[in-house]
Design an enzyme around this catalytic site. Structure first.
Site, short mmCIF file in Angstrom:
data_model
loop_
_atom_site.label_atom_id
_atom_site.label_comp_id
_atom_site.label_asym_id
_atom_site.label_seq_id
_atom_site.Cartn_x
_atom_site.Cartn_y
_atom_site.Cartn_z
N ASN A 139 1.41 3.56 -3.25
CA ASN A 139 2.02 3.80 -4.47
C ASN A 139 1.25 4.76 -4.84
OD1 ASN A 139 2.85 1.19 -4.29
ND2 ASN A 139 1.89 0.97 -6.11
N ARG A 169 -12.01 1.97 -8.98
CA ARG A 169 -10.00 3.15 -9.27
C ARG A 169 -10.76 3.65 -10.55
NH1 ARG A 169 -4.76 2.52 -5.99
NH2 ARG A 169 -5.89 2.07 -4.44
N ASN A 220 -10.93 -2.72 -6.43
CA ASN A 220 -9.97 -1.96 -7.25
C ASN A 220 -10.69 -1.53 -8.42
OD1 ASN A 220 -6.29 -2.98 -6.01
ND2 ASN A 220 -7.93 -1.45 -5.44
N ASP A 261 1.10 -1.03 -0.11
CA ASP A 261 -0.04 -0.36 0.13
C ASP A 261 0.91 1.21 0.23
OD1 ASP A 261 -2.18 1.96 0.10
OD2 ASP A 261 -2.99 1.73 2.27
C1 FPP Z 1 -1.61 0.04 -3.26
O1 FPP Z 1 -1.36 1.63 -3.55
C2 FPP Z 1 -1.32 -0.55 -4.36
C3 FPP Z 1 -2.14 -0.75 -5.54
C4 FPP Z 1 -3.74 -0.85 -5.71
C5 FPP Z 1 -2.34 -1.40 -6.88
C6 FPP Z 1 -0.09 -2.29 -6.26
C7 FPP Z 1 1.09 -2.47 -7.27
C8 FPP Z 1 2.04 -3.11 -7.44
C9 FPP Z 1 3.24 -2.91 -6.63
C10 FPP Z 1 2.75 -3.21 -8.78
C11 FPP Z 1 2.66 -4.54 -9.15
C12 FPP Z 1 2.09 -4.15 -10.16
C13 FPP Z 1 1.58 -5.95 -10.51
C14 FPP Z 1 0.77 -5.70 -11.85
C15 FPP Z 1 2.17 -7.34 -10.27
P1 FPP Z 1 -2.57 2.86 -3.67
O2 FPP Z 1 -2.73 3.19 -4.70
O3 FPP Z 1 -4.09 2.11 -3.00
O4 FPP Z 1 -2.06 3.73 -2.40
P2 FPP Z 1 -2.31 5.02 -1.92
O5 FPP Z 1 -3.57 4.85 -0.56
O6 FPP Z 1 -0.87 5.79 -1.34
O7 FPP Z 1 -3.82 6.05 -2.72
#
Ligand code: FPP
Length: 242
Positions: free
Chosen positions: A18, A67, A64, A16
């Site tokens: 990104n 989103r 997801n 979590d």
């Molecule tokens: C959650 O962070 C992360 C995700 C929904 C995607 C995770 C994907 C990767 C780490 C890349 C690898 C991908 C594949 C396809 C193998 P968030 O976006 O919810 O972060 P936030 O809470 O800061 O908004």
């Protein structure tokens, strides 16, 4: 299951943070996911180096899909890119790859890619990597129950366990969630019954070897009782050592 030296055999991670990583840098959220992929690559390497048996990561949840459309399509593209670029590397490193989740929502091309990646790496035994994609813990329990029901089998704990999408591996010993949030978010609901949970404030793209080692050290310091008392656990480990 714990390997010698307190190393967890199976580590599972909610990657979590990104989006926040990108927003802090005035970048689009997708840039955060791309950096998250780099972090995942580094984490796989670190787990291989440490002798972890199974790594399970949450890459795309059943929820997801809600989103923004460009973020969803970007994550699909990232998966397609990973299939082309990462699978040969993982295969060379002896990693057996599984994609865990509902495949019916994915394009034919992506589905074929997932099948091919699993077939290519099926004989590898250095480490198992489970990529949970279009996955939800509730989906897994429901699909397992539906499968047993359609076969006319009784729905027992043992039978459900064998019908789960992660039946090919032991339950996770350690579940790490990055990004500072303290929730399970529909990840491994069935398999987490006796997992140790460690929360990291690092955003996933910043999660590095040192933070992995910190989580492993925290795990190693925990007493796993599986419903027993502390005294029983101590007596059992004394018997094993004797
Ligand atoms: C959650 O962070 C992360 C995700 C929904 C995607 C995770 C994907 C990767 C780490 C890349 C690898 C991908 C594949 C396809 C193998 P968030 O976006 O919810 O972060 P936030 O809470 O800061 O908004």
């Amino acid at each position: 299951m714990t390997s010698p030296g307190g190393l967890p055999h199976h580590i599972a991670i909610v990657m979590d943070g990104n989006g926040r990583w990108a927003t802090k840098r005035f970048l689009p959220r997708l840039a955060g996911h791309r950096q998250g992929m780099e972090s995942l690559r580094r984490c796989i390497r670190a787990c291989l180096d440490r002798g972890v048996g199974v790594l399970t990561v949450f890459a795309f949840s059943s929820e997801n899909w809600n989103r923004p459309a460009d973020e969803v399509s970007g994550l699909m593209e990232l998966l397609a890119m990973a299939l082309g670029k990462e699978i040969p590397r993982l295969h060379a490193d002896g990693v057996q790859v599984h994609f865990v989740g509902e495949r019916s929502g994915l394009s034919d091309k992506v589905r074929a890619g997932l099948d091919a990646a699993e077939a290519t790496t099926a004989g590898n035994s250095k480490m198992v990597l489970n990529v949970c994609f279009n996955y939800g813990g509730r989906w897994d329990i429901a699909q397992a129950a539906a499968r047993l029901a359609s076969q006319g089998q009784p729905i027992t704990e043992l039978a459900l366990n064998g019908a789960m999408a992660l039946a090919h591996v032991a339950d996770p010993d350690l579940i790490i969630r990055t990004g500072g949030e303290m929730r399970v978010s529909n990840f491994l609901l069935w398999q987490a019954a006796y997992s140790e949970l460690v929360f990291s404030d690092k955003l996933w793209p910043d999660f590095d070897e040192a933070e992995l080692d910190r989580a492993i050290a925290e795990f190693a310091g925990r007493e796993r009782r599986y419903g027993q008392t502390s005294a029983q656990v101590a007596a059992d480990s004394g018997q094993k050592a004797a």
